[in-house]
Design a protein around this motif. Structure first.
Motif, short mmCIF file in Angstrom:
data_model
loop_
_atom_site.label_atom_id
_atom_site.label_comp_id
_atom_site.label_asym_id
_atom_site.label_seq_id
_atom_site.Cartn_x
_atom_site.Cartn_y
_atom_site.Cartn_z
N MET A 1 47.83 83.53 41.21
CA MET A 1 47.37 82.53 40.25
C MET A 1 46.60 83.22 39.12
O MET A 1 45.71 84.03 39.37
N ALA A 6 44.26 78.49 36.32
CA ALA A 6 43.71 77.91 37.54
C ALA A 6 42.58 76.94 37.21
O ALA A 6 41.79 77.17 36.30
N GLU A 452 55.57 81.61 38.78
CA GLU A 452 55.02 81.41 37.44
C GLU A 452 56.08 80.80 36.53
O GLU A 452 57.26 81.16 36.60
#
Length: 462
Positions: A1, A6, A452
């Motif tokens: 992440m 995030a 991603e």
């Protein structure tokens, strides 16, 4: 992440939350209170909860259990038939529907699982049968100490049905052993305590109680490795053992502390089969009442206890000012700490990549390290608005077990600095960082997340 993507609801402000551990969970962005006894899980806390849940589910699957789902909302009739409507009423949330029918939010599901299986499990050939669920439970308990005493909480509850007591004993012993393996993998020390069945009924039960400085019960337990002897203040023998002496099981040292019950296993016998007229066919054509077992683990309670016990091992005193969010604890333990075992860790992120600056030469190597360490369980600090100090502070607050530092040492030597939560540091070549991190923090307890670039709502499981 990536940190820039995030939602980490960390805070420098420390809430007044009663105890330092609860304040820390809120400050680290794990949970948010919705009122007395009600807590929501933010993304970071949900990652931890999912890891605990997945380990518990694996244990049950390995025992041959099959997952089911039972409704939390139930009519009163089955509870009245079992005799528990009156017994549970003080802690049971009850209501009437629009037709004036009495209903409840089930605090446990013994009645529910009998209703689920009755008429479908018909003969001895269908037995033994072992099912489980991980779901929310609701009890009108006196809220206390964060996730330890809640009105809504996550629990794994399993139920077994058998043709005879010998079969029940075998399953009971198998699940008891699986619980001990599960708590060992999670990194939680527990004692096993003989307990009363109380409102659950039946004839035998045992609690799994974790020693902590601030718990729900007084506990005496053996400190010898591998010994699980323990007694709580609910035992008639407690005062005798609390005076000190040797462990009656292994001769080791007995210690006193407070404790948290994180699991409970029951031999229910035919109590529910008798009350609800649940029968199965025998080979000779006669019908019998099957005997049952019940097995629970408090998932959210285990989460907080893992954090509390790990912080105490690391040197946190547990008696700091709660308004500090843990800053006043001993030996510099200011943030979360999570156990690391051969299985892995329930920490929200196994590793973090912390570049001095996310640009120029640092950017390319940081991206390579991020990919090598595993995007699904690594936090990359790529947000240019964060200072290097803020990045380190956030790693400490979240309790990231391995922090990979790209700073001046890398520029001067080509070696990457890896700092571990236990205070140790090593310097390794960039190509060996992923191997070093995995050796120190195994990655079995990871959580899968989208690749991603995956868009929300695009049909991909998140």
């Amino acid at each position: 992440m990536r940190r820039s993507e995030a939602f980490l609801a960390t805070s420098k402000e420390a809430p007044d939350a009663g105890t330092d551990v609860v304040a820390l969970m809120r400050r680290a962005g794990l949970i948010r209170e919705f009122g007395s006894g009600l807590h929501g899980f933010l993304p970071t806390g949900e990652r931890v909860r999912r890891k605990v849940t997945e380990r518990v589910e694996t244990a049950m699957d390995d025992c041959g259990a099959q997952q089911v789902s039972l409704p939390a909302l139930q009519y009163s009739d089955v509870w009245e038939t079992s005799g528990r409507w009156a017994n549970f009423e003080d802690e049971m949330f009850t209501l009437e529907n629009r037709d004036g029918q009495a209903m409840c939010l089930a605090p446990s599901h013994e009645e529910g699982v009998v209703h689920l299986l009755d008429g479908l499990v018909r003969s001895h050939g269908d037995l033994p049968c072992l099912v489980y669920q991980v779901t929310e439970k609701y009890r009108d308990d006196h809220a206390r100490n964060g996730l330890l005493r809640c009105k809504a909480f996550t629990m794994k509850d399993a139920y077994s049905v058998h043709a005879d007591a010998a079969s029940l004993d075998r399953t009971y012993d198998r699940i008891r052993a699986a619980y001990l393996d599960t708590f060992d993998d999670l990194g939680l020390d527990v004692a096993v305590v003989a307990a009363d069945n109380e409102v659950m009924g039946g004839h035998a039960s045992e609690e799994f109680v974790a020693p902590v400085a601030d718990g729900s019960d007084d506990l005496v337990y053996c400190t010898s490795e591998g010994c699980r002897f323990g007694r709580t203040d609910e035992s008639a023998e407690f005062d005798e053992f609390a005076r000190g002496g040797d462990c009656p099981d292994c001769g080791g040292h007995l210690a006193a502390s407070e404790g948290v019950e994180v699991g409970h296993v029951f031999k229910l016998g035919t109590r529910y089969a008798e009350a609800l007229e649940f029968t199965v066919d025998r080979p000779d054509g006669n019908r019998i009442r099957p005997t049952m077992g019940s097995y629970g683990i408090g998932v959210t309670r285990t989460l907080q206890t893992l954090l509390q016990q790990a912080r105490e091992r690391a040197g946190a005193t547990g008696d700091g000012d709660s308004e500090s969010g843990g800053d006043s604890d001993g030996d510099g333990v200011t943030g979360c700490r999570w156990p690391v075992t051969d299985w892995g860790t329930v920490a929200p992120y196994r590793a973090a990549i912390v570049p001095l600056d996310y640009e120029n030469e640092y950017r390319a190597i940081a991206d390579d390290l991020y990919a090598a360490c595993g995007r699904e369980d690594t936090l990359l600090f790529d947000d240019p608005d964060q200072s290097i100090g803020e990045r380190f502070a956030e790693c400490d607050l979240l309790g990231v077990p391995a922090v990979v530092v790209l700073g001046n040492h890398y520029s001067e030597t080509g070696e990457v600095e890896v700092e571990y939560a236990d205070g140790t540091t090593e310097f390794v070549d960039a190509t060996a960082v992923a191997e070093a991190v995995t050796a120190a923090v195994p990655g079995e307890g990871t959580v899968a997340v989208p690749e991603e670039g995956t868009e929300f709502g695009g049909g991909t499981d998140c």
